[in-house]
Design an enzyme around this catalytic site. Structure first.
Site: not given
Ligand code: A2P
Length: 297
Positions: A14-15, A20, A45, A108
């Site tokens: 994953m980078p 965001g 994201d 979440h």
């Protein structure tokens, strides 16, 4: 640009540097995400409750980049938890994003008061892995005791726990737990822009990027305070998703690979921790706290 990646417990890379989109208004979001992709970000994201999944999907489709070159994360909102319900909620997210799959889906928040719904949601996500609509699954805002409860009841260990993490809340004990269980740490609000207040109360906000130590390091390294903070995260092995709506800052936040903080300066940064949390404590989350904040798209 050769960007750092984190190897997840499912073998995917994953980078480490992502973009965001929390609190980016829907009408601005597609443009801002396109700017980020042009600048070189390869992880975006979003979340159901950010109300901008449609715009994120549009920016990705219009970027001209191959779908497999961009890591897309979204998050399931707490009102969507429960066995079967979470599958349907993911249908809706994929529809809004206009994508056939997402790279990662996160729960979440834990919902400690009805944890069985959190477990049901996780079991749905476990099944999604075999159905191929999701490549990795993880959680957000889980304390160690929430992770322990989840891992006791379920089969798959989360690939990622995304939590509030910045120099004033360095989360070292949680990171130690993550390391022991092979969970990658991803920081939200990596620049500490979440409203932080000192013990004096609500009328005294604390601005992390004005911290004297951070500003002194910025001057010494010839970088901005934000770049010093992001570099600290990366050297700790933490993935970050800074948000900005300004092209210059978007580019600046990615431009942190041409210098390194010394061990001594890393220690200095580690010493800034105040266990200062800006957001709600995950132990206090209840479905009704947030039910009304479910997105309308
Ligand atoms: P803006 O969008 O106006 O640029 P975090 O991701 O830690 O919550 O931080 C996001 C906040 O920090 C946003 O308010 C963003 O404002 C601001 N920000 C992002 N990048 C920088 C930067 N390089 N320097 C200063 N502030 C920044």
């Amino acid at each position: 640009m050769n960007q750092p990646e984190l190897l997840l417990n499912n073998g995917l890379r994953m980078p480490q540097l992502g973009f965001g989109v929390f609190q980016i208004a829907a009408q601005d979001c597609a443009g801002v995400v396109k700017t980020a992709l042009e600048a070189g970000y390869r992880l975006v994201d979003t979340a159901q409750t950010y109300c901008n999944e449609r715009e994120v999907g549009r920016a990705i489709r219009e970027s001209g980049l191959a779908r497999e070159d961009i890591w897309v994360t979204t998050k399931i909102w707490v009102t969507e938890y429960g066995r079967g319900k979470t599958h349907k909620s993911l249908d809706a997210s994929l529809e809004r994003l206009g994508l056939e799959y997402v790279d990662m889906v996160l729960l979440h928040f834990p919902v400690p008061s009805v944890f069985e719904r959190t477990i049901g949601a996780w079991q749905d996500l476990e099944e999604e892995l075999t159905d191929g609509r999701v490549r990795a699954i993880g959680v957000c805002n889980f304390h160690t005791h929430h992770l322990e409860r989840l891992m006791e009841a379920c089969t798959i260990v989360p690939a990622v726990n995304q939590v509030e993490l910045h120099p004033y809340l360095s989360q070292q004990p949680l990171m130690d737990f993550h390391r022991k269980h092979g969970i990658a740490t991803q920081a939200w609000s990596p620049l500490g822009a979440v409203m932080l207040y000192d013990a004096a109360g609500v009328d005294k906000p604390v601005h992390l990027l004005e911290d004297r130590t951070i500003c002194a390091l910025a001057q010494r390294y010839g970088k901005s305070p934000a770049q010093i903070v992001l570099r600290w995260h990366v050297q700790r092995g933490v993935a970050v998703i800074p948000k900005s709506v300004h092209a210059e800052r978007i580019r600046q936040n990615l431009d942190i690979l041409d210098f390194a903080l010394s061990d001594r300066d890393m220690e200095l940064m580690n010493g800034l921790n105040r266990n200062m949390r800006g957001a709600l404590d995950p132990d206090d989350v209840r479905v009704d706290t947030y039910a009304t904040r479910m997105y309308e798209q």
